[in-house]
Write a protein that holds these residues in place. Structure first.
Motif, mmCIF file in Angstrom:
data_model
loop_
_atom_site.group_PDB
_atom_site.id
_atom_site.type_symbol
_atom_site.label_atom_id
_atom_site.label_comp_id
_atom_site.label_asym_id
_atom_site.label_seq_id
_atom_site.Cartn_x
_atom_site.Cartn_y
_atom_site.Cartn_z
ATOM 1 N N GLU A 35 -1.384 8.988 -11.148
ATOM 2 C CA GLU A 35 -2.666 8.469 -11.641
ATOM 3 C C GLU A 35 -2.720 6.956 -11.511
ATOM 4 O O GLU A 35 -3.736 6.388 -11.085
ATOM 5 C CB GLU A 35 -2.861 8.872 -13.098
ATOM 6 C CG GLU A 35 -3.133 10.352 -13.307
ATOM 7 C CD GLU A 35 -3.247 10.712 -14.780
ATOM 8 O OE1 GLU A 35 -3.404 9.783 -15.599
ATOM 9 O OE2 GLU A 35 -3.166 11.906 -15.109
ATOM 10 N N ALA A 36 -1.632 6.279 -11.879
ATOM 11 C CA ALA A 36 -1.585 4.819 -11.773
ATOM 12 C C ALA A 36 -1.697 4.382 -10.322
ATOM 13 O O ALA A 36 -2.386 3.400 -10.002
ATOM 14 C CB ALA A 36 -0.285 4.299 -12.385
ATOM 15 N N ALA A 37 -1.034 5.106 -9.415
ATOM 16 C CA ALA A 37 -1.084 4.763 -7.997
ATOM 17 C C ALA A 37 -2.500 4.886 -7.452
ATOM 18 O O ALA A 37 -2.967 4.026 -6.684
ATOM 19 C CB ALA A 37 -0.135 5.665 -7.214
ATOM 20 N N THR A 38 -3.191 5.936 -7.850
ATOM 21 C CA THR A 38 -4.571 6.132 -7.396
ATOM 22 C C THR A 38 -5.454 4.982 -7.854
ATOM 23 O O THR A 38 -6.269 4.458 -7.088
ATOM 24 C CB THR A 38 -5.114 7.469 -7.936
ATOM 25 O OG1 THR A 38 -4.285 8.536 -7.460
ATOM 26 C CG2 THR A 38 -6.544 7.694 -7.485
ATOM 27 N N THR A 39 -5.279 4.576 -9.100
ATOM 28 C CA THR A 39 -6.060 3.465 -9.649
ATOM 29 C C THR A 39 -5.799 2.171 -8.891
ATOM 30 O O THR A 39 -6.717 1.370 -8.641
ATOM 31 C CB THR A 39 -5.736 3.263 -11.139
ATOM 32 O OG1 THR A 39 -6.027 4.466 -11.848
ATOM 33 C CG2 THR A 39 -6.533 2.113 -11.734
ATOM 34 N N LEU A 40 -4.546 1.961 -8.491
ATOM 35 C CA LEU A 40 -4.151 0.723 -7.811
ATOM 36 C C LEU A 40 -4.344 0.786 -6.303
ATOM 37 O O LEU A 40 -4.108 -0.193 -5.597
ATOM 38 C CB LEU A 40 -2.687 0.403 -8.117
ATOM 39 C CG LEU A 40 -2.355 0.106 -9.582
ATOM 40 C CD1 LEU A 40 -0.847 0.061 -9.783
ATOM 41 C CD2 LEU A 40 -2.997 -1.209 -10.018
ATOM 42 N N GLY A 41 -4.768 1.934 -5.798
ATOM 43 C CA GLY A 41 -4.960 2.077 -4.363
ATOM 44 C C GLY A 41 -3.660 2.187 -3.593
ATOM 45 O O GLY A 41 -3.573 1.734 -2.445
ATOM 46 N N LEU A 42 -2.647 2.785 -4.195
ATOM 47 C CA LEU A 42 -1.337 2.903 -3.563
ATOM 48 C C LEU A 42 -1.059 4.336 -3.128
ATOM 49 O O LEU A 42 -1.497 5.286 -3.779
ATOM 50 C CB LEU A 42 -0.237 2.453 -4.537
ATOM 51 C CG LEU A 42 -0.305 1.008 -5.039
ATOM 52 C CD1 LEU A 42 0.763 0.776 -6.107
ATOM 53 C CD2 LEU A 42 -0.130 0.036 -3.886
ATOM 54 N N ARG A 43 -0.319 4.459 -2.052
ATOM 55 C CA ARG A 43 0.139 5.781 -1.613
ATOM 56 C C ARG A 43 1.621 5.898 -1.942
ATOM 57 O O ARG A 43 2.430 5.055 -1.541
ATOM 58 C CB ARG A 43 -0.064 5.961 -0.115
ATOM 59 C CG ARG A 43 0.394 7.341 0.357
ATOM 60 C CD ARG A 43 0.376 7.452 1.862
ATOM 61 N NE ARG A 43 0.998 8.712 2.292
ATOM 62 C CZ ARG A 43 1.386 8.965 3.536
ATOM 63 N NH1 ARG A 43 1.217 8.058 4.470
ATOM 64 N NH2 ARG A 43 1.947 10.116 3.829
ATOM 65 N N ARG A 54 0.817 -1.212 0.000
ATOM 66 C CA ARG A 54 0.000 0.000 0.000
ATOM 67 C C ARG A 54 0.859 1.274 0.000
ATOM 68 O O ARG A 54 0.434 2.298 -0.509
ATOM 69 C CB ARG A 54 -0.937 0.006 1.220
ATOM 70 C CG ARG A 54 -2.086 -0.980 1.107
ATOM 71 C CD ARG A 54 -3.007 -0.612 -0.046
ATOM 72 N NE ARG A 54 -4.042 -1.609 -0.294
ATOM 73 C CZ ARG A 54 -3.939 -2.580 -1.203
ATOM 74 N NH1 ARG A 54 -2.845 -2.690 -1.940
ATOM 75 N NH2 ARG A 54 -4.915 -3.437 -1.382
ATOM 76 N N ARG A 55 2.048 1.195 0.559
ATOM 77 C CA ARG A 55 2.891 2.393 0.678
ATOM 78 C C ARG A 55 4.177 2.155 -0.107
ATOM 79 O O ARG A 55 5.013 1.331 0.271
ATOM 80 C CB ARG A 55 3.193 2.673 2.150
ATOM 81 C CG ARG A 55 3.618 4.110 2.428
ATOM 82 C CD ARG A 55 3.427 4.427 3.912
ATOM 83 N NE ARG A 55 3.766 5.828 4.185
ATOM 84 C CZ ARG A 55 4.918 6.216 4.693
ATOM 85 N NH1 ARG A 55 5.860 5.327 4.988
ATOM 86 N NH2 ARG A 55 5.154 7.505 4.924
#
Length: 322
Positions: free
Chosen positions: A179-187, A161-162
């Motif tokens: 944008e990719a991180a937001t889609t994947l639920g990553l911070r 996640r982080r």
């Protein structure tokens, strides 16, 4: 009859003109500069030189190459760029991932071939890239590449996640990967190094120890590439599964890499140089995209980290390092 002979002579002359021009150029020894962000041993120019040789350009015959190496130093790269401009070369090649060629080599007249620029800030995502006055080359598409790397990292570590993004200060914009991180639920957390690089790398390792990250992504930059063994060792000591921009890091012990083949990019740049030396104008050479991407996985490092690489990813890999 005389008129026909005269016209025939003109026609033969027109046909022969390019050959005469070629013959005149045949005796010329072209002077080009090759500016590398790393060193002659860590980031060799041999694929570039081999491709030129295949195309008929041989050092000591019809070509001389002035080599300069920045040894990973950003300030040194700019100093060497200004030095190159002062040599009055026919053409300059800049091979230093992420550096802006138009800033590194401050000239608007000498043709420049580079792999060091991404889409300019403010440009539409799908807009075509065109040569910038006297600069052309291969666009490594850093933003899109990092988004793909983040997806691959998520495939290996779906519970992560982080994620820390290890990058050089002032490097590319962050839009695509965010944008990719937001889609994947990553911070995403950025850890940036400046100058001097060695001191900054040591400081980054301390930050890794203080904060808890699940994984890491290393951006493409000539300074990080030059110090790749140190970068890999720092991330290994921090127990951070990491995806890198090139196989050079995996060969140094990194977990995995995805990115354009550095060897093929060198060959692409050589082919652009060939066309320029043969008379093509910079404005007539479209900026190219990489033609070959490589996924490399180090199974020994995966085992040391206690990771199981998904079978679909193993089947997609271009190379598995045992």
């Amino acid at each position: 009859m005389k008129r026909r002979a005269f016209l025939s002579g003109i026609a033969l002359g027109v046909v022969a003109m390019p050959r005469v021009a070629e013959a005149q150029q045949a005796g010329k020894v072209w002077r080009i500069g090759y500016l590398g962000g790393g060193s002659a041993t860590t980031t060799p120019a041999e694929p570039f030189v081999q491709e030129l040789r295949r195309l008929g350009w041989n050092e000591g015959q019809n070509l001389t190459i002035q080599y300069r190496w920045a040894e990973g130093g950003a300030d040194r790269l700019y100093d060497l760029g200004r030095e190159m401009v002062g040599l009055n070369l026919d053409l300059i090649v800049v091979s230093a991932p992420s550096a802006s060629a138009s800033l590194v080599v401050p000239t608007r007249t000498t043709p420049v071939v580079t792999s060091t620029f991404d889409r300019p800030l403010g440009a539409e995502r799908d807009s075509p890239l065109r040569p910038l006055q006297n600069v052309t080359g291969v666009n490594i598409m850093a933003g899109e590449l990092m988004a793909k790397q983040l997806q691959l990292l998520h495939d290996v570590l779906p519970r992560a996640r982080r994620v820390v993004v290890f990058r050089r200060k002032g490097n590319y914009s962050f839009g695509h990967v965010q944008e990719a991180a937001t889609t994947l639920g990553l911070r995403l957390v950025r850890v940036e190094i400046g100058v001097p690089e060695i001191d900054e790398l040591a400081a980054a390792e301390k930050q890794f120890a203080r904060e808890k990250f699940d994984a890491a992504l290393v951006e493409s930059h000539h300074a990080l590439l030059h110090y790749r063994q140190l970068v890999v060792d720092i991330l290994a000591r921090s127990r951070l599964p990491t995806i890198f921009p090139s196989r050079d890091y995996v060969e140094a012990g990194g977990l995995m890499s995805y990115g354009p083949s550095t060897v093929e990019i060198q060959r692409q740049m050589a082919r652009l140089v060939d066309r320029l030396l043969r008379g093509t104008k910079v404005a007539d050479l479209p900026i190219e995209q990489p033609t070959k991407f490589e996924l490399t996985i180090n199974l020994r490092t995966a085992k040391a980290l206690g990771l199981t690489i998904p079978q679909p990813l193993l089947l997609r890999a271009d190379e598995l390092v045992q």
